[in-house]
Design an enzyme around this catalytic site. Structure first.
Site, PDB file in Angstrom:
ATOM      1  N   SER A  49       0.796  -1.216   0.000  1.00 37.23           N
ATOM      2  CA  SER A  49       0.000   0.000   0.000  1.00 37.23           C
ATOM      3  C   SER A  49       0.836   1.277   0.000  1.00 37.23           C
ATOM      4  O   SER A  49       0.332   2.339  -0.355  1.00 37.23           O
ATOM      5  CB  SER A  49      -0.946   0.026   1.209  1.00 37.23           C
ATOM      6  OG  SER A  49      -0.220  -0.058   2.421  1.00 37.23           O
ATOM      7  N   ASP A 334      -2.212   8.775   7.456  1.00 35.93           N
ATOM      8  CA  ASP A 334      -3.228   7.992   8.171  1.00 35.93           C
ATOM      9  C   ASP A 334      -2.519   7.091   9.185  1.00 35.93           C
ATOM     10  O   ASP A 334      -1.395   7.379   9.595  1.00 35.93           O
ATOM     11  CB  ASP A 334      -4.108   7.205   7.187  1.00 35.93           C
ATOM     12  CG  ASP A 334      -3.325   6.186   6.352  1.00 35.93           C
ATOM     13  OD1 ASP A 334      -2.145   5.913   6.677  1.00 35.93           O
ATOM     14  OD2 ASP A 334      -3.891   5.638   5.388  1.00 35.93           O
ATOM     15  N   HIS A 337       0.475   5.236   6.753  1.00 35.51           N
ATOM     16  CA  HIS A 337       1.177   5.729   5.578  1.00 35.51           C
ATOM     17  C   HIS A 337       1.625   7.182   5.727  1.00 35.51           C
ATOM     18  O   HIS A 337       0.935   7.979   6.361  1.00 35.51           O
ATOM     19  CB  HIS A 337       0.267   5.621   4.349  1.00 35.51           C
ATOM     20  CG  HIS A 337      -0.300   4.257   4.148  1.00 35.51           C
ATOM     21  ND1 HIS A 337      -1.568   3.913   4.572  1.00 35.51           N
ATOM     22  CD2 HIS A 337       0.235   3.141   3.607  1.00 35.51           C
ATOM     23  CE1 HIS A 337      -1.789   2.638   4.294  1.00 35.51           C
ATOM     24  NE2 HIS A 337      -0.702   2.154   3.706  1.00 35.51           N
TER      25      HIS A 337
END
Length: 369
Positions: A49, A334, A337
């Protein structure tokens, strides 16, 4: 041969433009419609991600970022990037003179000519990693997807010419984070009972070596490998501590993985003819950033810009949640990340930094080999 090469471009399935009088250079379409010199024909991206740009969008997965406020600062809005804007590889692509690389889920024909991004949120080196999020695309499957891309291209370009071009491309690989966060550290996995920290790192890098060797056998020669950062300092981990301090246990857990990865690279350089590596020391980058945040323009280092709960890391960024207004001052976007500002900073360091953060070559030097 040159005539067939450009015919192939016009058929919209060639991802490379090579000019005979500019050895080592090709041209990419700029955002303003202009053309600028590119250092490599293409970049192929494998990871999780941190660099996924939309491959999970159409999967039955809980790991998605195709909704606001993700992409709030990205031209075009939410794409599936787990950021308010750019990822590290977006920055690197632009510095290489390439356009932003499309996700495998959307790339076809002409869209593949400058590379493909195969990264998938929740993916790991191990196939079993990330199962809590249901669907994801593990590294092994990402390599198979790359093989599918080659099948589409090689038939028209020819195997010999394809091999020549692939040897000049950048292969960016950033794997391993989820093998800890969404495997070893998860209570519903038995991994922790099977391996201690060193044993697990040994097992992971054994698999990693085989996977990178597969890419080499498919034609990759220039690798960029991103190490793991200070994962004990991300908001999700901070939120589990009453004191709000980084988890030294988690930070120490990943040290053997980074150590093994560096040793793996040295071994592969010895054993694989013609291969070159750049190792991005993300651990050192993050350590420096957290220690000198204000000098880099950051003022918030211990909580997410978008999220809920302690350190805004207990629940990650939800659809239509209002994020912090001063996003460029935050290290973390977040629970897991970094912000676009950090991604751009790290991308620039990886591209032209010194051996304290990227070695034995930075990406600029690797591209020019």
């Amino acid at each position: 041969m040159a005539h067939s090469f450009f015919n192939f471009c016009r058929l919209l399935v060639l991802f490379l433009w090579l000019f005979a009088n500019n050895a080592g250079l090709c041209w990419a379409q700029g955002a303003n419609g202009g053309r600028r010199r590119a250092l490599v024909p293409a970049m192929f991206i494998f990871g999780d991600s941190l660099i996924d740009n939309g491959n999970n969008n159409n999967l039955p997965s809980l790991a998605k970022a195709n909704y606001l406020p993700y992409g709030i600062d990205f031209n075009g809005g939410p794409t599936g990037r787990f950021s308010n804007g750019y990822t590290m590889v977006d920055t690197i692509a632009e510095l290489l003179g390439l356009p932003l690389i499309p996700p495998y889920s959307e790339a076809s024909g002409n869209q593949m000519r400058f590379g493909v991004n195969y990264a998938s949120a929740a993916a790991g080196i191990l196939d079993i990693t990330g199962r809590n999020f249901v669907s994801r695309i593990p590294f092994n499957q990402q390599i198979k997807n790359f093989e599918n891309t080659l099948d589409q291209l090689t038939g028209r370009l020819g195997a010999a010419e394809m091999a020549q071009e692939l040897a000049r491309c950048i292969f960016f690989v950033g794997m391993g984070s989820n093998d800890y966060l969404n495997n070893y550290l998860m209570p519903n996995y038995d991994t922790k009972n099977q391996y201690n920290g060193q044993q697990y790192a040994d097992f992971l890098v054994q698999q990693y070596t085989q996977q990178l060797t597969r890419l080499y056998n498919l034609g990759a020669r220039k690798f960029v490998i991103a190490g793991l950062g200070l994962m004990g300092c991300i908001p999700s981990i901070l939120a589990q501590s009453r004191s709000g301090a980084c988890s030294e246990e988690v930070n120490q857990l990943i040290v053997p993985f980074n150590t093994n990865t560096k040793a793996m690279i040295n071994k592969l350089i010895t054993n694989l003819p013609g291969v070159h590596f750049s190792y991005i020391d993300v651990h050192n980058m993050f350590q420096d950033l957290l220690a000198n945040a204000r000098s880099y323009g950051f003022s918030v280092v211990n909580r997410g810009c978008c999220g809920i709960g302690r350190n805004r890391g207990q629940i990650t960024c939800l659809p239509m949640q209002t994020p912090c207004p001063n996003r460029n001052r935050y290290v973390f976007w977040d629970a897991f990340h970094p912000t676009e500002a950090v991604n751009i900073l790290f991308g620039n360091k990886a591209f032209n930094g010194g051996t304290d953060v990227v070695y034995p070559y930075n990406i600029d030097q690797l591209a020019r080999l």
